[in-house]
Scaffold this motif. Structure first.
Motif, PDB file in Angstrom:
ATOM      1  N   ARG A   4       0.859  -1.191   0.000  1.00 32.06           N
ATOM      2  CA  ARG A   4       0.000   0.000   0.000  1.00 32.06           C
ATOM      3  C   ARG A   4       0.890   1.234   0.000  1.00 32.06           C
ATOM      4  O   ARG A   4       1.718   1.405   0.895  1.00 32.06           O
ATOM      5  CB  ARG A   4      -0.929  -0.009   1.211  1.00 32.06           C
ATOM      6  N   TYR A   6       1.753   5.180   0.283  1.00 29.17           N
ATOM      7  CA  TYR A   6       1.294   6.393   0.954  1.00 29.17           C
ATOM      8  C   TYR A   6       2.048   7.585   0.384  1.00 29.17           C
ATOM      9  O   TYR A   6       3.276   7.638   0.407  1.00 29.17           O
ATOM     10  CB  TYR A   6       1.529   6.291   2.458  1.00 29.17           C
ATOM     11  N   TYR A  38      -2.784   5.821  -1.373  1.00 34.98           N
ATOM     12  CA  TYR A  38      -3.455   6.747  -0.461  1.00 34.98           C
ATOM     13  C   TYR A  38      -2.750   8.099  -0.558  1.00 34.98           C
ATOM     14  O   TYR A  38      -1.573   8.210  -0.230  1.00 34.98           O
ATOM     15  CB  TYR A  38      -3.403   6.222   0.968  1.00 34.98           C
ATOM     16  N   LEU A  55      -5.289   3.860   5.571  1.00 35.31           N
ATOM     17  CA  LEU A  55      -4.354   2.852   5.065  1.00 35.31           C
ATOM     18  C   LEU A  55      -4.085   1.798   6.137  1.00 35.31           C
ATOM     19  O   LEU A  55      -4.166   0.588   5.873  1.00 35.31           O
ATOM     20  CB  LEU A  55      -3.054   3.523   4.626  1.00 35.31           C
TER      21      LEU A  55
END
Length: 204
Positions: A4, A6, A38, A55
């Motif tokens: 993920r 960021y 994100y 997140l």
């Protein structure tokens, strides 16, 4: 294991997605895909970052939190950095930063328990160090900014932020039309002190 990404910028005028291509390329080189991205325009010196915590809420144990630089994750003071680290640790999320070479090994699952523990310890120490440096840089820049403002005031050159006359006129029109303060604040993002000042100007 999900990766993920960021991406953070400090202000709405900055492009939070600037480093996205670098993160995508980094993951691709390692045969991984970024499951979600994100984006956030908030100060790294604040814990009030909804996208970062969204997140973390989406993460499962072992997921990767991928960032361009450690300062994208934190310019926090020591107490807030400890709170964020605790949240990350509880969720068993691994932090990988492009500017932290040793963290790159966290993206492989082929590690024995000893190697994994050693990597975690080394990366934890280096993350603490880089987070402290990022905070010092933030504090130094703030101090220089305040010194510059103080000097400009002493020399009679400081004028402060220029007034947004068009926005203030629109706010006064909203006040005249009877709209509530909470509605105006939600619509314009202005503060209650600004509203009070503008209302006082209307009365005067």
């Amino acid at each position: 294991m999900f990766v993920r990404a960021y991406l953070r910028a400090s202000t709405k005028e900055q492009d939070a997605s600037r480093a996205k291509s670098d993160l995508l390329a980094f993951a691709k080189e390692r045969g991984l895909k970024i499951a979600a991205t994100y984006l956030e325009n908030e100060s790294g010196a604040s814990l009030a970052r909804p996208e970062l915590f969204r997140l973390l809420a989406d993460c499962e144990p072992g997921d990767i939190l991928l960032i361009e630089q450690v300062d994208r994750l934190s310019r926090l003071n020591a107490a807030d950095w400890e709170r964020l680290k605790q949240e990350i640790a509880i969720r068993k999320v691994k932090i990988v930063a492009l500017d932290l070479q040793t963290s790159h090994q966290m993206m492989t699952t082929e590690q024995d328990s000893f190697t994994a523990r050693m990597l975690e310890a080394v990366n934890g120490m280096l993350l603490d160090m880089l987070a402290a440096i990022a905070r010092k840089d933030y504090d130094d820049r703030r101090r220089r900014q305040m010194q510059g403002i103080a000097k400009a005031k002493d020399e009679g050159k400081y004028r402060g932020r220029p007034e947004d006359k068009a926005r203030n006129k629109a706010i006064q029109n909203m006040l005249t039309s009877g709209q509530s303060w909470s509605t105006i604040i939600s619509a314009t993002g202005c503060s209650r002190s600004t509203l009070a000042r503008l209302k006082k100007q209307m009365a005067g």
